[in-house]
Each structure stands twice: as structure tokens, then as C-alpha cells.
Design a protein around this motif. Structure first.
Motif, PDB file in Angstrom:
ATOM      1  N   PHE B 180       0.966  -1.238  -0.127  1.00  0.00           N
ATOM      2  CA  PHE B 180       0.032   0.120   0.160  1.00  0.00           C
ATOM      3  C   PHE B 180       0.894   1.135  -0.028  1.00  0.00           C
ATOM      4  CE2 PHE B 180      -2.640  -3.244   1.914  1.00  0.00           C
ATOM      5  CZ  PHE B 180      -3.534  -3.324   1.040  1.00  0.00           C
ATOM      6  N   GLY B 181       1.953   1.292   0.927  1.00  0.00           N
ATOM      7  CA  GLY B 181       2.696   2.427   0.970  1.00  0.00           C
ATOM      8  C   GLY B 181       3.306   3.030  -0.401  1.00  0.00           C
ATOM      9  N   TYR B 189      -3.249   5.721   0.440  1.00  0.00           N
ATOM     10  CA  TYR B 189      -2.050   5.175   0.579  1.00  0.00           C
ATOM     11  C   TYR B 189      -0.811   6.074   0.226  1.00  0.00           C
ATOM     12  CZ  TYR B 189      -5.760   1.661   0.341  1.00  0.00           C
ATOM     13  OH  TYR B 189      -6.835   1.153   0.271  1.00  0.00           O
ATOM     14  N   GLN B 190       0.235   5.637  -0.261  1.00  0.00           N
ATOM     15  CA  GLN B 190       1.377   6.398  -0.650  1.00  0.00           C
ATOM     16  C   GLN B 190       1.954   7.134   0.578  1.00  0.00           C
ATOM     17  OE1 GLN B 190       0.916   9.754  -3.077  1.00  0.00           O
ATOM     18  NE2 GLN B 190       3.202   9.877  -3.464  1.00  0.00           N
ATOM     19  N   SER B 191       2.384   6.489   1.911  1.00  0.00           N
ATOM     20  CA  SER B 191       2.737   6.940   2.973  1.00  0.00           C
ATOM     21  C   SER B 191       3.982   6.049   3.467  1.00  0.00           C
ATOM     22  CB  SER B 191       1.556   7.148   3.847  1.00  0.00           C
ATOM     23  OG  SER B 191       2.296   7.347   5.210  1.00  0.00           O
ATOM     24  N   ILE B 194       3.252   3.954   6.487  1.00  0.00           N
ATOM     25  CA  ILE B 194       2.218   2.515   6.476  1.00  0.00           C
ATOM     26  C   ILE B 194       3.165   1.164   6.855  1.00  0.00           C
ATOM     27  CG2 ILE B 194       1.221   1.068   4.954  1.00  0.00           C
ATOM     28  CD1 ILE B 194       0.168   3.659   3.865  1.00  0.00           C
ATOM     29  N   TYR B 251      -0.377   8.611  11.048  1.00  0.00           N
ATOM     30  CA  TYR B 251      -0.936   8.492   9.782  1.00  0.00           C
ATOM     31  C   TYR B 251      -1.967   9.410   9.195  1.00  0.00           C
ATOM     32  CZ  TYR B 251      -3.704   6.233   6.133  1.00  0.00           C
ATOM     33  OH  TYR B 251      -4.614   5.921   5.000  1.00  0.00           O
ATOM     34  N   PHE B 325      -9.312   0.788   6.099  1.00  0.00           N
ATOM     35  CA  PHE B 325      -8.075   1.162   5.553  1.00  0.00           C
ATOM     36  C   PHE B 325      -8.081   0.237   3.940  1.00  0.00           C
ATOM     37  CE2 PHE B 325      -3.693  -0.149   4.067  1.00  0.00           C
ATOM     38  CZ  PHE B 325      -2.910   1.364   4.139  1.00  0.00           C
ATOM     39  N   GLY B 329     -10.383   2.941   1.596  1.00  0.00           N
ATOM     40  CA  GLY B 329      -9.374   3.754   0.943  1.00  0.00           C
ATOM     41  C   GLY B 329      -9.682   3.680  -0.718  1.00  0.00           C
TER      42      GLY B 329
END
Lengths: 252, 401
Positions: B180-181, B189-191, B194, B251, B325, B329
Motif C-alpha cells: 500500500f505504501g 495510501y502512498q505513505s 504505512i 498516519y 483502510f 481507501g
């Protein structure tokens, strides 16, 4: 270019385009000219077995100032060409290789209508994330799915910033032999690769009554699309992602 | 839990439980077969919500599988004596839960019959591709680790094997979180947070599962966990639950701080219907606050069954959080044209809706059934019951170090 064309006419137009490439005007017979036919057939047919050339980068310029709200001829042409004929009860489970999107800028009320499909990125996230390599980019920039090794994990669909990929949710019948599709696999716009390899245009480009879609080689400075992109401002959707997409939009 | 210790009624109960587990697994397999045959049209998933209930179950099982191994690592890698007798059970649970999670995710594939393709075609840039290496590697390393724990001849090697397993599981959960990250397309997402968030979630969820299984095994054998061991494990669970809270807080706070993500956060935390309910009520209240109260409030944590209840609630909260999530998401529209009002025939600019179908739920439950059945058989045929030699531990001074 607004009417359906049979194969012989397509071949004829392709041949004429090759003969008149770069001229913008082709003489077909004394007193008869087909304007801008060079844009209709961007290259000579490619022989079977011959690899796609890495010197070419296929792309598309979509003029949203010409694209009419409510017109979905490009969508219909895509479905006809690619054998997307299944009936789905839930539209969200149906294949959407190309869809029309209507935009409204809340600041000034301006509206736009445009077709959205696979943007054929130079750095496609779908290719990066595919575990088996089924998502791949051809040497000429066309992003495809290899139906033989797609396992249907849908990770590419999670990764695509354009929601351009579809998963085949139900068994298929009456397919176009040139466009193999399959239950449980992911698929998306191929730029009508089977037509491009024959020297033809993608079906959506050919069907657009407003000539709002222009297909061609972004790498060839003499191509119509390269010339127009050099002269006219065009936008890459989600340019912030720096994917260097192959589809550019004018007017948004 | 050796065979000779069981009475006939216990034998019958054991076979009944295994039968129920096998039946649940079989129903899950049948559901998968149905989905493969009819296509995913019979599921609630679609071309926007591409991952559904099977992924909630599978990711819980895979994340918890990695975390449940933590119990063994604390003993072998960090030298805490009280955890050493628990290492074999920890390893067994890690293996069966990973197998169950992979079963669910594999059977949800559009082309589950192409498993061999997944094993033989490798894309090095794909996080999924990394996992194709990480998962079998986990089986191999944990299998080796179990061997060093359970075979006296191999026992001298348990520390390096335990260390390898510990490192591997950290990498594995980093890989699961990074699925997901590394996604740039969707707001949820894109974190970078994660992956570590998944690691700490694995600690909490894995320990909760371990404590549930341990309690059940002790109850089956008429045994009671020593209060000191109970106290240590509950405090560790409390620490992990609090750490999950911290990571989830970070987050969401970072997202709220970014102007481009505030609309998504408003949806997922306030206006998104079932998702805020599951987040606040399911994960935060039931899965975090109540367990922390059960663990840390003296009047509550002395109550019989309070720690077991806390562990069960942590698992309930885990499912709620994963649902928010993963599904939440995806139902939120992609921001393809920032700042524009967007409409289309395909949910652009609109909140999608997802209703899990029975085949999806049954497939996920089938994974739980497989993990349950394999654990029940495993603890029956091999010596996995954690037995504490408390007198020895206390005399050696290791008990409360």
C-alpha cells in the motif's frame, strides 16, 4: 472519417497516407484531395514477427475544446473494435477501456468533456507493480497486458492513477480474434495495437466526429502530433506524478 | 496436550472441533471455486473497489502471522526466559496463519490456476514480486527455527535461527505494508509510515492471537497461566496496542495536515457512513480503548477472562481497521483532476459503494478455518503447549528481568 470503414478502405487510406506522409494533403485522383490524411495513417504496416521499433513513441493529443459533452462515439467504437460486448448488471464490473469524463471548474464554471483511457505512461506504475511482468510496455511506448501471464491480482488497478484498467468479471463470448480477452485477467486500452501494427489508427480516433483525437509518433518531429504539441499548449493529467504520459489533453 | 492425557469425551470434542474447522475450510474452498467458475461478477468487488473482503482476511492473517512470531523472538533474540517455552507455539501459529492468508489471497486471484506463473515469472520492481520470495522464505526460515527449537541435536543453533526469523519477519511485514505504501494513485495510501505501522500492527495482532490460542490450550488442559506470565504478556499487549494507536494517529494527522488529503480524511473519519463507525466504534473504542482499560485498570485486569477479552477485542479492532483502510481507501474517488468537479459513467468524482458478498466472506472464513484446523492438529500431535518451570525461572532470577 465519421463513417464506419471497411478493411479495403482502411488499407487504401493507409497506403495513401504513406504516399503522402508529411504533406498533409494527398492527391488521390485528379481534382480529389483527402485533407490531413497523413494524420490518419501514421506509419507503414509492420510485418508479423518484426519487433516494435524503439525509435517510435506512440501518443495521442485530445483537443477537449472540440470534444462534445454527451458524445460517446469513441467509447462505442472502442467497444465494437475490441469486442467489449458483454452485458453487465453493475456497470462498475464492466470493462471500461475508455470512458467519457465531464469536468467543471468550480472557480469559473467552465466545463470540459474528454475521453479517459490508459495514458500509456513512459514510467507506468502498473508495470512497476505487476508481480509477473504481465503488465508491460512495448518498445514503441504502448502499455499492454500479456494475457498469458496475468494472474488477475489487480495490483495494477490499485496502482493506476487514471482508473484506466478493468478486470474481466464474467465469462466472455464472441471475442474479436485480434483482441484476446479473458475472464479473470486485467485489460485496458491498447491504442488498438492490432490496428496500429497494420498502419491504421486507433478505432476511437477514427470514430471521433469532431476530430478531437490525434494519434501519432511523439518522437517524430515531422509528425502531425509532434508539430501540434510543439505549437499548442497541452496538459498531462496528473503531471505531478511525472509519469510522462503518452496521452496529452488540450484545453483543460 | 498429549494424546494419552485426553479422556474419551475430550477426544470426541477434539474431533468435533477439527471437523468444524475442516468444514469451514471446505466451505471457503467451495466459495473460491464458485468465484473462479462464475467470475468475480458474483462478488461485491468491482473495477474501483478491486480488493475486497478476502483481502481484509488475508492481510490480517499475513500480518498477524508475522507478529505472532514475535513471541518466539522475544525469547530467542532478546533472551527473555518467560517467552522461550512459548517459541514452538509461536512458530507453529506463524506458519499456519501465513499459509491460511496466502490461501485466501491466492484463491481470490482472477486466475488462481496460474499459481505456477506467479512462482516462475518475477518482476523485481513489484512489491508483490518481492513477497513471492519473502513468503516462501518465511516458511523455510521459521521451519528451520522450529526444528532448532524442537530437536535437541539442532538446539545449539536456535539463536541464529531465531535472529534470522526475526529479521526476515520484519522485512516481510515491511513488504506487506509497502504493497500500500508504494501506491501513488489513491489518496489513502502512498505513505512512508504505512510499513512501520504494519509492523507494529503485526506485533499487537500477532500477540493477541497468541494469547487467545494459549488461553484456549490452557483451558483445554485445565491449566491456569501463572499470574506473573499473564501480567507480562498483558502489559506487552497493552504496549503494542498503544503503539498501534500512535502510528494510526500519525498516519491520519499527516494526512489531515496535507491540504490535498483533508477531503479524504473528512470522508474516512467523519462523513463516510460505515467507515467512521468502524474506525471510531470498532477500532478505537472496542479495539483500542476497551482493551487498554481491561489491561491497565487494576480492578478490571484482575477479573477472570479480562485479558482474554482484551485480546479478542484487539482482533475485532484489527478487522475494523483493515476494513476501513482497505475498503474505505478504495471507495473514495481517485483525484484525477484536482480542483475540478468530476462526473462520468464510472464513479469518477463519486463515492463508490461496496457490499461484501457471501462467497468473499466464506473464502475469508475458510482461511480462518484452515488456520484453526492446522493449529488444532499441530498442538495435538506435537508438543506445543507452553509449560513454565516457574520455580526454576524465579530461582535463576530471570522471571522479572
Amino acid at each position: 472519417m465519421t463513417e464506419p470503414q471497411d478493411k479495403s478502405r482502411r488499407k487504401f487510406v493507409a497506403g495513401a497516407a504513406v504516399a503522402g506522409a508529411g504533406l498533409g494533403v494527398a492527391a488521390l485522383a485528379p481534382g480529389l484531395h483527402l485533407i490531413e490524411v497523413a494524420g490518419a495513417a501514421p506509419q507503414a504496416p509492420r510485418a508479423a514477427g518484426e519487433p516494435a521499433p524503439s525509435t517510435v513513441r506512440w501518443g495521442m493529443l485530445i483537443d477537449t475544446t472540440k470534444c462534445a459533452t454527451g458524445c460517446d462515439k469513441c467509447v462505442t467504437a472502442c467497444h465494437t473494435e475490441n469486442g467489449i460486448n458483454e452485458t453487465v448488471q453493475d456497470v462498475r464490473q464492466g470493462s471500461q477501456w475508455i470512458r467519457k469524463i465531464d469536468l467543471k471548474d468550480p472557480k469559473n464554471g467552465r466545463t470540459h468533456s474528454l475521453p479517459m483511457m490508459c495514458q500509456h505512461c513512459e514510467k507506468p506504475p502498473c508495470v512497476d507493480v505487476c508481480p509477473t511482468g504481465a503488465s508491460m510496455k512495448r518498445a514503441d511506448g504502448i502499455v499492454l497486458v500479456d494475457r498469458h501471464i496475468c494472474i488477475g491480482c489487480r495490483y495494477c488497478m490499485m496502482a493506476c492513477p487514471y482508473k484506466a484498467r478493468s478486470f474481466v468479471h464474467q465469462p466472455l463470448t464472441a471475442q474479436n480474434p485480434e483482441v484476446p480477452r479473458g475472464l479473470g485477467c486485467v485489460e485496458s486500452c491498447t491504442f488498438c495495437v492490432h490496428r496500429v501494427d497494420k498502419g491504421l489508427q486507433p478505432a476511437c480516433v477514427e470514430a471521433c466526429p469532431e476530430r478531437a483525437m490525434l494519434f501519432g509518433d511523439l518522437n517524430d518531429p515531422t509528425s502531425e502530433i509532434a508539430k501540434r504539441l510543439a505549437q499548442e499548449p497541452a496538459t498531462q493529467v496528473r503531471a505531478d506524478l511525472k509519469l510522462n504520459v503518452g496521452v496529452r489533453y488540450k484545453g483543460i | 496436550m498429549r494424546l494419552e492425557k485426553n479422556s474419551r469425551s475430550e477426544e470426541l470434542l477434539f474431533y468435533a472441533l477439527v471437523g468444524v474447522g475442516a468444514l469451514v475450510t471446505a466451505v471457503g474452498l467451495a466459495a473460491a471455486l464458485y468465484m473462479e467458475h462464475a467470475g468475480h461478477v458474483v462478488t461485491g468487488m468491482n473495477n474501483q473497489v478491486v480488493w475486497g473482503m478476502p483481502h481484509v482476511f488475508a492481510i490480517f492473517l499475513i500480518v498477524a502471522a508475522s507478529g505472532v512470531l514475535n513471541v518466539a523472538s522475544i525469547g530467542s533474540v532478546f533472551g527473555k526466559a518467560v517467552y522461550k517455552p512459548r517459541a514452538p507455539l509461536s512458530g507453529l501459529l506463524a506458519l499456519v496463519m501465513l499459509a491460511a492468508g496466502l490461501m485466501v489471497i491466492m484463491l481470490d486471484l482472477g486466475r488462481a490456476d496460474r499459481l505456477v506463473v506467479a512462482m516462475t515469472h518475477f518482476n523485481p520492481t513489484s512489491v508483490f514480486g518481492w513477497n513471492v520470495i519473502l513468503y516462501p522464505g518465511f516458511f523455510a526460515i521459521v521451519g528451520l527455527y522450529l526444528w532448532t527449537l524442537m530437536d535437541r541435536k539442532m538446539n545449539p543453533y536456535y539463536k541464529p535461527a531465531g535472529l534470522a526469523a526475526f529479521v526476515w519477519r520484519l522485512i516481510l511485514t515491511t513488504g506487506t505494508g509497502s504493497i500500500f505504501g508504494f501506491l501513488v494513485a489513491r489518496q489513502a495510501y502512498q505513505s512512508a509510515v504505512i510499513a512501520p505501522m504494519f509492523i507494529i500492527m503485526s506485533f499487537a495482532w500477532g500477540l493477541a492471537v497468541f494469547m487467545i490460542v494459549q488461553k484456549s490450550m490452557y483451558a483445554w488442559n485445565g491449566m491456569t497461566l501463572h499470574p506473573a506470565v499473564r501480567s507480562r504478556m498483558k502489559n506487552l499487549l497493552g504496549t503494542f496496542v498503544a503503539a498501534v494507536f500512535y502510528f494510526v494517529l500519525v498516519y491520519h494527522l499527516t494526512n489531515i495536515y496535507y491540504a490535498k488529503e483533508t477531503a479524504f480524511e473528512r470522508f474516512i473519519l467523519l462523513e463516510g457512513g460505515i467507515f467512521p463507525s468502524l474506525f471510531w466504534g470498532g477500532w478505537l473504542f472496542l479495539g483500542t480503548i476497551v482493551p487498554l482499560l481491561l489491561i491497565y485498570v487494576p480492578d478490571l485486569n484482575q477479573l477472570r477472562g479480562s485479558v482474554f477479552a482484551a485480546a479478542v477485542l484487539v482482533v475485532v479492532g484489527a478487522f475494523c481497521l483493515l476494513y476501513v483502510f482497505i475498503i474505505g481507501g478504495q471507495v473514495y474517488p481517485l483525484d484525477i483532476f484536482p480542483g475540478m468537479e468530476v462526473t462520468s459513467s464510472f464513479m469518477d468524482g463519486q463515492i463508490d459503494h461496496y457490499r461484501p458478498s457471501w462467497p468473499e466472506i466464506l473464502l475469508g472464513l475458510g482461511g480462518i478455518g484452515l488456520a484453526f484446523t492446522a493449529t488444532a492438529i499441530g498442538v495435538r500431535v506435537l508438543k506445543f503447549l507452553p509449560e513454565d518451570d516457574l520455580a526454576k525461572l524465579e530461582s535463576a532470577g530471570h522471571m522479572l528481568d
